[in-house]
Design an enzyme around this catalytic site. Structure first.
Site, mmCIF file in Angstrom:
data_model
loop_
_atom_site.group_PDB
_atom_site.id
_atom_site.type_symbol
_atom_site.label_atom_id
_atom_site.label_comp_id
_atom_site.label_asym_id
_atom_site.label_seq_id
_atom_site.Cartn_x
_atom_site.Cartn_y
_atom_site.Cartn_z
ATOM 1 N N LYS A 83 18.386 -29.998 8.366
ATOM 2 C CA LYS A 83 19.872 -30.409 8.664
ATOM 3 C C LYS A 83 20.154 -31.838 8.498
ATOM 4 C CE LYS A 83 19.196 -28.345 12.830
ATOM 5 N NZ LYS A 83 17.808 -27.855 12.648
ATOM 6 N N THR A 84 18.998 -32.527 9.216
ATOM 7 C CA THR A 84 19.355 -34.071 9.022
ATOM 8 C C THR A 84 19.379 -34.458 7.459
ATOM 9 O OG1 THR A 84 18.010 -34.284 11.037
ATOM 10 C CG2 THR A 84 18.501 -36.241 9.776
ATOM 11 N N ASP A 128 23.663 -34.906 15.704
ATOM 12 C CA ASP A 128 22.410 -34.098 15.953
ATOM 13 C C ASP A 128 22.645 -33.458 17.313
ATOM 14 O OD1 ASP A 128 20.158 -32.389 15.147
ATOM 15 O OD2 ASP A 128 18.955 -34.208 15.149
ATOM 16 N N THR A 177 20.826 -26.044 16.854
ATOM 17 C CA THR A 177 19.940 -25.067 16.674
ATOM 18 C C THR A 177 20.344 -24.192 17.273
ATOM 19 O OG1 THR A 177 18.881 -26.047 18.590
ATOM 20 C CG2 THR A 177 17.636 -26.548 16.522
ATOM 21 N N ARG A 236 9.129 -28.875 7.290
ATOM 22 C CA ARG A 236 8.674 -30.020 8.134
ATOM 23 C C ARG A 236 7.095 -29.640 8.589
ATOM 24 N NH1 ARG A 236 11.761 -31.187 12.742
ATOM 25 N NH2 ARG A 236 12.591 -33.063 11.778
HETATM 26 N N1 ATP Z 1 15.232 -27.955 1.203
HETATM 27 C C1 ATP Z 1 14.105 -29.182 1.556
HETATM 28 N N2 ATP Z 1 13.529 -29.552 0.555
HETATM 29 C C2 ATP Z 1 12.726 -30.607 0.173
HETATM 30 N N3 ATP Z 1 12.317 -31.196 1.742
HETATM 31 C C3 ATP Z 1 12.972 -30.574 2.882
HETATM 32 C C4 ATP Z 1 13.984 -29.578 2.726
HETATM 33 N N4 ATP Z 1 14.031 -29.245 3.872
HETATM 34 C C5 ATP Z 1 13.534 -30.241 5.008
HETATM 35 N N5 ATP Z 1 12.790 -30.989 4.046
HETATM 36 C C6 ATP Z 1 11.721 -31.876 4.659
HETATM 37 O O1 ATP Z 1 11.416 -31.692 6.041
HETATM 38 C C7 ATP Z 1 11.694 -32.571 6.922
HETATM 39 C C8 ATP Z 1 12.280 -32.216 8.077
HETATM 40 O O2 ATP Z 1 13.630 -32.098 7.524
HETATM 41 P P1 ATP Z 1 14.816 -32.344 8.800
HETATM 42 O O3 ATP Z 1 14.627 -33.700 9.457
HETATM 43 O O4 ATP Z 1 16.191 -32.461 7.471
HETATM 44 O O5 ATP Z 1 14.876 -31.146 9.467
HETATM 45 P P2 ATP Z 1 16.171 -30.884 10.628
HETATM 46 O O6 ATP Z 1 16.439 -29.551 10.428
HETATM 47 O O7 ATP Z 1 17.220 -32.129 10.727
HETATM 48 O O8 ATP Z 1 15.177 -30.847 12.153
HETATM 49 P P3 ATP Z 1 15.715 -31.323 13.490
HETATM 50 O O9 ATP Z 1 16.476 -30.192 13.819
HETATM 51 O O10 ATP Z 1 14.410 -31.295 14.279
HETATM 52 O O11 ATP Z 1 16.409 -32.400 13.516
HETATM 53 C C9 ATP Z 1 11.986 -33.827 6.155
HETATM 54 O O12 ATP Z 1 10.890 -34.730 5.759
HETATM 55 C C10 ATP Z 1 12.727 -33.157 4.928
HETATM 56 O O13 ATP Z 1 12.100 -34.051 3.691
#
Ligand code: ATP
Length: 363
Positions: A83-84, A128, A177, A236
Site C-alpha cells: 500500500k505504501t 497510513d 488494513t 514484505r
Molecule cells: N507489488 C510489489 N512489487 C514489488 N515489491 C513489492 C510489491 N508490493 C510490496 N512490495 C515490497 O514489499 C515491501 C512492503 O511493501 P509496503 O511497505 O508498500 O507494504 P504496506 O502494504 O504499505 O504495508 P503496511 O500496511 O505495513 O504499511 C516493500 O519493500 C516493497 O518493496
C-alpha cells in the site's frame, strides 16, 4: 468462547504481530531500512495486483490528461502487500511530491490542519492506518477532501470561532488494513478504492527475482519458488526471507541461492514449506495431539502452547484459518483434514479432521 469470524485476511493487524517473527507481516526496523531500496518506483514495475494497477493507471492518466489532481485513493489490504509503495507510485506517476503520515499520529484536528495547510498544490498526502485517526480529525478531513477547505477553530467554549481556510487541491491516499472500520462518509469521499489481494506464488517469484537483482543476490527459478511458497502471499515477508537465505548462502555456500540452499536456510529459521513458523505449528500440534483435532476453546489451546490467548488468536490463527488448516466453529477451534496431512499425522477415526467428518466445519 470467542469464535467470531475475524477477518482472516488482515493477518496480524497492527500491534498483534509478534515483532521478532520472520513471517510476521508488519515491518521491523531492518525491513524499514531495506524496503526503501526495494520499492518499485512506477506502476509498470509494480508486480501483481493487476486489477488495482489497471484501474489506478486509468485514474492517474485521466487526471494527468485533464491537468488536474487525481481523485482521492483508498487502498485496503493486509500489511506488507504494497500500500505504501503504491502511494509513492501515485505521487511519482503524477510528478508530485508526497507527504507521509498515519492515523495514530493525528490525534487532534489541529495536527491535521497543520499538515493540510502546508501542502503544495497537487501534493499527495499518504495517510497510513487511516482507520485509526481521531474522530475530530476525521470530520475535518471530510471537508478537506470534498471542498479543499477546513474550518480552523480559534478559542474555546462559547467564544470559539471557526475561521475557514482554503487549501490547495491535493490527493489523499488513505491506507487501511480494515476497510470495514471506516465510517461510510469517509469511504464515500474516495473517488477510487483498490483492494489489495495476497499474491500468488508466481507473482512473489517475480518480486524475489527483482529484489535479488537489487540486492546483488544470485538466485535461480527454483530457489525463488522455494522462498515464494513460504512467504504467506506477502512481498514484505518474501523480501525478508530472501535476506535470511542470502546470509545462509554466503556463510554456508558460495552465495548462490537454489532450492536446496533456500530450503535448508528456512529450515534453520523454522519456516516450513507452507510458511508456518514454530508458533503456528505448536498451535496445530497441540490441537491435533492433545485435543484430537478439537473442538477446543481458545483459552485452553493458548494454555497448551504456553502463549497468551491474544497471541494465538491474533498472531497464529489468521494465517492458519486462511490456509484452511484451522476452523473457528461455534464449539471451538477445530483442525481441518489438511492440518493432519500437513503435520504428517493420521486423524483418529472420529476426529473432526478424519475423512467423512468434514461436515463438522460449519458456521
Ligand atoms: N507489488 C510489489 N512489487 C514489488 N515489491 C513489492 C510489491 N508490493 C510490496 N512490495 C515490497 O514489499 C515491501 C512492503 O511493501 P509496503 O511497505 O508498500 O507494504 P504496506 O502494504 O504499505 O504495508 P503496511 O500496511 O505495513 O504499511 C516493500 O519493500 C516493497 O518493496
Amino acid at each position: 468462547m470467542n469464535w467470531d469470524a475475524t477477518d482472516a485476511g488482515a493477518d496480524a493487524d497492527a500491534g498483534a504481530d509478534a515483532g521478532d517473527r520472520l513471517v510476521g507481516a508488519s515491518a521491523d526496523g531492518e525491513d524499514q531500512a531495506v524496503e526503501a531500496a526495494l520499492r518499485p518506483k512506477s506502476l509498470s514495475e509494480f508486480v501483481g495486483q493487476e486489477r488495482v494497477r489497471e484501474q489506478l493507471d486509468l485514474v492517474l492518466r485521466a487526471a494527468l490528461a485533464r491537468g488536474a489532481t487525481s481523485d482521492h485513493v483508498l487502498l485496503s489490504g493486509a500489511p506488507g502487500l504494497g500500500k505504501t509503495t503504491l502511494a509513492m507510485i501515485v505521487a511519482a506517476e503524477m510528478g508530485a511530491p508526497i507527504r507521509i503520515t498515519s492515523g495514530p499520529a493525528i490525534q487532534h484536528a489541529g495536527d491535521l490542519a497543520a499538515i493540510l495547510s502546508s501542502l503544495q498544490e497537487g501534493e499527495v498526502l499518504f495517510l497510513d492506518e487511516i482507520h485509526r485517526m481521531s474522530r475530530p480529525a476525521e470530520e475535518m478531513l471530510y471537508m478537506a477532501m470534498e471542498d479543499f477547505r477546513v474550518d480552523v477553530i480559534v478559542g474555546k467554549g462559547p467564544g470559539a470561532t471557526a475561521i475557514p481556510l482554503e487549501l490547495p487541491p491535493f490527493t489523499l491516499v488513505g491506507a487501511t488494513t480494515r476497510a470495514g472500520l471506516l465510517p461510510p462518509p469517509l469511504r464515500d469521499r474516495f473517488g477510487f478504492t483498490g483492494h489489495m489481494e495476497f499474491y500468488a506464488s508466481g507473482e512473489l517469484e517475480r518480486v524475489l527475482h527483482r529484489s535479488a537483482q537489487l540486492l546483488d543476490v544470485e538466485i535461480d527459478a527454483e530457489g525463488a519458488a522455494e522462498i515464494a511458497g513460504r512467504s504467506r502471499g506477502t512481498p514484505r515477508i518474501a523480501n525478508r526471507l530472501l535476506r535470511r537465505v542470502r546470509d545462509y548462502a554466503q556463510v554456508k555456500g558460495d552465495g548462490f541461492v537454489n532450492r536446496e540452499v533456500a530450503a535448508a536456510a528456512l529450515g534453520v529459521y523454522e519456516v516450513d514449506e507452507r510458511g508456518l513458523d514454530r508458533l503456528d505449528r505448536a498451535v496445530l500440534h497441540a490441537l491435533l495431539k492433545l485435543f484430537s483435532g478439537g473442538p477446543v476453546g481458545l483459552s485452553t489451546l493458548a494454555v497448551a502452547v504456553g502463549e497468551e490467548r491474544e497471541t494465538v488468536e491474533e498472531v497464529a490463527e489468521p494465517f492458519l484459518v486462511r490456509e484452511g488448516l484451522l476452523a473457528r466453529t461455534p464449539r471451538g477451534r477445530v483442525a481441518t483434514p489438511a492440518a493432519w496431512a500437513h503435520l504428517g499425522l493420521t486423524a483418529p477415526r472420529h476426529a473432526p479432521g478424519a475423512s467423512g467428518q468434514e461436515g463438522l466445519f460449519g458456521a
